[in-house]
Design a protein around this motif. Structure first.
Motif, PDB file in Angstrom:
ATOM      1  N   ALA A 189       6.572  27.913  -4.586  1.00 11.89           N
ATOM      2  CA  ALA A 189       5.903  28.524  -5.746  1.00 11.89           C
ATOM      3  C   ALA A 189       6.492  29.886  -6.068  1.00 11.89           C
ATOM      4  CB  ALA A 189       4.403  28.639  -5.481  1.00 11.89           C
ATOM      5  N   ARG A 190       6.737  30.688  -5.040  1.00 10.90           N
ATOM      6  CA  ARG A 190       7.316  32.010  -5.299  1.00 10.90           C
ATOM      7  C   ARG A 190       8.670  31.901  -5.986  1.00 10.90           C
ATOM      8  NH1 ARG A 190       4.705  36.169  -2.596  1.00 10.90           N
ATOM      9  NH2 ARG A 190       3.205  35.523  -0.997  1.00 10.90           N
ATOM     10  N   THR A 191       9.448  30.882  -5.600  1.00 14.49           N
ATOM     11  CA  THR A 191      10.775  30.708  -6.210  1.00 14.49           C
ATOM     12  C   THR A 191      10.654  30.197  -7.642  1.00 14.49           C
ATOM     13  OG1 THR A 191      11.744  30.252  -4.038  1.00 14.49           O
ATOM     14  CG2 THR A 191      12.979  29.535  -5.983  1.00 14.49           C
ATOM     15  N   GLN A 192       9.819  29.187  -7.861  1.00 18.74           N
ATOM     16  CA  GLN A 192       9.743  28.569  -9.181  1.00 18.74           C
ATOM     17  C   GLN A 192       9.093  29.473 -10.224  1.00 18.74           C
ATOM     18  OE1 GLN A 192       8.264  24.542  -9.428  1.00 18.74           O
ATOM     19  NE2 GLN A 192       9.051  23.986  -7.413  1.00 18.74           N
ATOM     20  N   LEU A 193       8.223  30.399  -9.787  1.00 18.17           N
ATOM     21  CA  LEU A 193       7.465  31.199 -10.750  1.00 18.17           C
ATOM     22  C   LEU A 193       8.100  32.545 -11.037  1.00 18.17           C
ATOM     23  CD1 LEU A 193       3.819  30.423  -9.586  1.00 18.17           C
ATOM     24  CD2 LEU A 193       5.087  29.402 -11.462  1.00 18.17           C
ATOM     25  N   VAL A 194       9.335  32.783 -10.543  1.00 17.09           N
ATOM     26  CA  VAL A 194       9.999  34.068 -10.818  1.00 17.09           C
ATOM     27  C   VAL A 194      10.165  34.309 -12.315  1.00 17.09           C
ATOM     28  CG1 VAL A 194      12.174  35.316 -10.595  1.00 17.09           C
ATOM     29  CG2 VAL A 194      11.132  34.293  -8.583  1.00 17.09           C
ATOM     30  N   PRO A 195      10.700  33.345 -13.121  1.00 12.81           N
ATOM     31  CA  PRO A 195      10.827  33.625 -14.567  1.00 12.81           C
ATOM     32  C   PRO A 195       9.481  33.861 -15.239  1.00 12.81           C
ATOM     33  CG  PRO A 195      12.173  31.736 -13.918  1.00 12.81           C
ATOM     34  CD  PRO A 195      11.277  32.039 -12.753  1.00 12.81           C
TER      35      PRO A 195
END
Length: 935
Positions: A189-195
């Protein structure tokens, strides 16, 4: 042993349940599939997966039936070799040495290991490996007919759809657990929600105490969304069912909850999401198995299982979500179709008949009014295309108030990535960014109502592909009726995204370090002042830590600057994980970092952070196969004990750092009053400063400036130098801060101004041509009235033409934008002197003040020039500043030019003038005259 025996009896009893296994005497033409599951039959994931498999294997016209047998290993905690051997023996008793299975389906890594170690004999055909939904290590595939299917985690898609459904949302709380499997999902989740974090406040919550979490969600602010991932253990480490946690959160939350697993959607008050791990997952696995059994072309060894948007209709009604806002192809759960939906063909048929009759009537009316409309249309088309020709390269649209229709030209549609749209004004309205929609509509209505002569607006628009662009719209009413009511409005739209992007990029580079990406001193000072204000109100403490890498210069000198830069980046990356989200780490320059710790309760909190950072940096840094051992020195200052302002705290932390370095480095110290030796040295220097100004020991030297294209000497900059009678030189970096600190700025400023003008007159007489001279002005001088009169007097006394004097001012003077500064700048411009913005790009660079104030020159700071040719960001920034200056008809000067690479880049980017050690350092006036004679 008893448990194993019970499991053996259960396995032997499997043939008694025809719903779970096909009989052994089934038709030999029916394909047989064995599904091996790692857990028990009761957990929701296994139930839904098996249900989907059975639905997928049921026969119909186009796909024959496939028989499915299932085995549950009951090894959810981990693989048990003894149990595996026992189950294998049981299966041999049940099926014999050659079981009639054409394909195996293995659920989870445990099932794969079981098949590879004791169950290869179960089937000689293809094998489909289904990765568990929560594992963080992929199941390996060795080819040989093995297909691995992986469950997708559509976290970003679910979040984006949630924001599209509820566009007024301002915060997203992502909820997950701290167990191993939970942490893997949270990391994804932390990776996918950066943008997404660039547009909305995203908060990641790792559940500790469940009751505390429930209290938080019960009092969640309005316009908050919840995204539940998975929680399998509570704060005490006890196992909990993720579905039960989801049910409690959804039931008690004051905000809508979205989820990514169908298990949670079906068994909690989840609104919905792009879900996986449900019956459709089993059906997708069954589809892949059918293709393998049918002998289709070789399939990819690893495939992603699909997700699909599913939403709970009662929860949509609970949170007042319109069905029209859902994603395309979204499926509804627990939804009862309306009367219209059940009889839609009949209703539409009736509407069609009425529409045909209405069209016939309208056709008759239209024929009657055709003549008058044709006459008006010819005139309006002439105006429309005349404006379109004038707006070549822009998008044109117009609005007919009488018909309520809008016309969109091809250029307008192409700018937004659209093909064909209806002639509806709402098409444009819906494309305006929600944050700008109200203001744009207000401006348009003011023009339509006659309050404004023209309509003009700069705002954001949404392209068809989801991207946001900045546009400038200009338009005017071209026809009004006798009462003044608008009848026809025509406008053009221009894409200005590149201009906004360039300005945002300059602003970012002005507040962040180009090497590490960390905030710079400007941004740190702003956050520090805010932290002090909060601490003053709350009665807490603020700590400022000055951190310096010991012996960094040795690394730079021995291994080179590229290695030094990599080391700085690595250190920044290792420091950040040990800080809170509210903390700030800033790179001051060189090897110095500043850390801001707000909301502390005791000095010991800051000491713990220092000790953690020291332990982290005790481990060597590996760069290009080389281990570099580093140590750090830290100085700490606290609010309110050591100061009540940002400048005072930074000064005290710097003094503490200086003390650590003197004591041998590699440690940290809190500031104490006995560390003020440096301040005492400044007081001692200040006592000599007045005499040095009177005796002429402080005088002006001049650094020549050269035309970068021709190499000609075209000017000079006046720089103060303090030279003692014994020839010893006190560096400007030592005495200039003392001058500013103890109120000698005006005296030194007048000396610099008068000396520069006198020498410029002498050089013009001796050299036969004018040599413009630049003098730095302090912001303190601008705050004091009388500067314009001083410049006028000096010019009159020395006889220097005003055009040959250039006054350099910093961006901070322009940004203050007070009455005194504006009047002073206007007065100086009225005298005819040139004005230059010094160190452009290091402050809050803004196009607004360049347009508002009478500026003639931009001076690029040496911090950007020094990295030309080795830092792409510096090249982009310098090129942008040069283009910006030339577009505004400003002359661009670069200082700190030290090598040919920098000079070549500046010439390539079109910079006008350069100065620096590559050409000549600052020199005494008589030496400058000799240089002028040499040409």
């Amino acid at each position: 042993m008893i448990r194993c025996c019970l499991f053996l009896l259960a396995c032997l009893a499997l043939p008694a349940y025809p719903a779970q296994a096909a009989p052994l005497d089934a038709d030999s033409a029916t394909p047989r599939v064995l599904g091996i599951f790692f857990g028990q039959r009761d957990p929701p994931y296994e139930i839904l997966l098996e249900r989907g498999l059975r639905e997928g294997f049921d026969g119909h016209d186009k796909a024959p039936r496939i028989a499915l047998d299932t085995v549950y290993l009951d090894m959810q905690p981990g693989y048990d070799p003894a149990r595996a051997r026992l189950i294998a023996q049981t299966l041999k008793l049940k099926y014999g040495d050659s079981p009639p299975f054409d394909l195996l389906i293995l659920s989870g890594a445990t099932s794969v290991r079981f098949q590879q170690e004791v169950g290869r004999w179960l089937g000689r055909g293809p094998v489909v490996q289904v990765e568990g939904i929560f594992v963080d290590q992929p199941i390996p595939t060795d080819g040989n007919g093995r297909i691995t299917l992986r469950n997708a985690r559509a976290i970003a898609e679910t979040a984006r759809d949630a924001l599209a459904i509820l566009p007024d949302s301002q915060a997203l709380w992502v909820i997950g657990g701290s167990a191993r499997d939970d942490a893997a999902v949270m990391a994804a989740a932390r990776t996918q929600l950066v943008p997404l974090a660039q547009h909305i406040d995203v908060r990641f919550i790792e559940v500790g105490a469940l009751d505390a979490l429930l209290s938080d969600v019960r009092h969640a602010p309005d316009n908050t969304l919840l995204l539940y991932l998975r929680v399998s253990r509570d704060g005490a480490g006890r196992p909990v069912m993720p579905v039960d946690v989801a049910a409690r959160i959804g039931r008690e939350a004051n905000a809508p909850m979205f989820c990514i697993y169908e298990i949670m959607l079906l068994r909690s008050d989840c609104v919905g999401g792009n879900v996986s791990a449900g019956p459709h997952t089993g059906m997708a696995v069954a589809t892949t198995a059918r293709r393998l059994l049918a002998g289709d072309a070789p399939l990819p060894a690893v495939q992603m299982l699909p997700t699909r948007p599913r939403y709970n209709w009662p929860q949509l009604e609970r949170w007042q979500v319109a069905r029209s806002t859902l994603p395309a192809h979204a499926e509804l759960i627990d939804y009862t179709p309306s009367l219209y939906e059940r009889h839609r063909p009949q209703v539409l048929g009736g509407i069609l008949i009425l529409a045909v009759l209405a069209l016939a009537l309208l056709g008759m009316l239209w024929a009657l009014s055709l003549y008058r409309k044709q006459r008006d249309t010819v005139s309006e088309l002439e105006r429309r295309w005349h404006l379109a020709l004038e707006s070549a390269g822009q998008g044109v649209w117009d609005l007919d108030m009488r018909s309520g229709e809008a016309f969109y030209a091809d250029g307008w549609l192409a700018m937004l990535g659209l093909d064909q749209v209806p002639n509806d004004p709402r098409v444009r309205d819906e494309r305006i960014h929600p944050g700008d929609r109200a203001e744009v509509a207000q401006r348009l209505q003011q023009h339509l109502g006659g309050e404004l002569d023209h309509f003009e607006s700069e705002h954001r628009m949404l392209r068809h592909d989801g991207h946001v662009i900045w546009v400038r719209e200009r338009g005017q009413v071209v026809r009004r009726d006798a009462r003044g009511q608008a009848l026809r409005f025509i406008a053009s739209m221009q894409d200005i995204t590149d201009q906004h992007t360039a300005q945002d990029h300059i602003r970012h580079l002005a507040t962040h370090d180009s090497l590490t990406g960390l905030p710079n001193r400007t941004l740190l000072t702003d956050r520090l002042e805010n932290a002090i204000g909060r601490a003053r109100r709350a009665g807490t403490r603020v700590a400022v830590i000055f951190l310096d890498l010991d012996h960094f210069k040795t690394i730079n000198d021995t291994l080179g600057h590229p290695v030094g830069d990599l080391l700085l980046i690595a250190v920044a990356g290792r420091l950040m994980p040990h800080l809170r989200e509210t903390d700030t780490i800033c790179r001051q320059g060189g090897d110095e970092f500043v850390i801001l710790l707000p909301d502390l309760h005791a000095p010991g909190d800051a000491a713990q952070v220092c000790e953690k950072l020291q332990r982290e940096l005790d481990e060597p840094v590996n760069l290009d196969g080389r281990d570099l051992r580093i140590s750090v020195s830290m100085g700490v200052a606290l609010f309110p004990e050591d100061g009540d302002s940002a400048d005072r705290l930074l000064q005290k932390a710097d003094v503490a750092l200086y003390q650590v370095k003197n004591d041998g480095r590699g440690d940290y110290r809190f500031f104490s009053p006995d560390m003020n030796r440096e301040l005492e040295d400044q007081f001692a220097l200040e006592s000599q400063l007045g005499a040095a100004l009177r005796d002429g020991r402080i005088r002006m030297w001049f650094q020549p400036q050269f035309d970068l294209s021709s190499g000609a000497l075209v000017g000079a900059e006046a720089l103060a130098r303090w030279i003692e009678t014994d020839g010893r030189m006190i560096p400007p970096d030592t005495f200039i801060p003392v001058v500013e600190k103890f109120g000698h700025v005006h005296r030194l400023g007048e000396l610099a101004l008068r000396s520069a003008c006198q020498h410029a007159v002498r050089w013009a007489e001796a050299g036969g041509r004018p040599v413009p001279v630049a003098v730095n002005l302090s912001s303190v001088q601008f705050r004091r009235p009388g500067l314009t009169e001083l410049v006028r007097t000096v010019l009159s006394d020395t006889g220097l033409p005003p055009a040959h004097l250039i006054l350099e001012i910093t961006e901070s003077v322009l940004m203050e934008d007070n009455i005194t500064a504006r009047e002073t700048l206007a007065g100086l411009a009225g005298l005819g002197v040139g004005l230059s913005v010094d160190d452009f790009g290091t402050g809050y660079s803004s196009l607004a003040y360049l347009k508002r104030f009478p500026v003639n020159h931009l001076k690029i700071d040496r911090a950007f020039v020094m990295d030309l040719g080795c830092d792409p960001d510096s090249d982009v920034l310098v090129r942008t500043i040069v283009q910006l200056g030339h577009n505004l008809n400003l002359q661009v000067i670069a200082e700190g030019v030290e090598n040919e690479v920098q000079a070549d880049r500046l010439r390539e980017y079109g910079c006008d003038i350069g100065q620096g050690y590559l050409y000549h350092p600052a020199m005494a006036p008589e030496h400058f005259l000799q240089l002028l004679h040499r040409g």
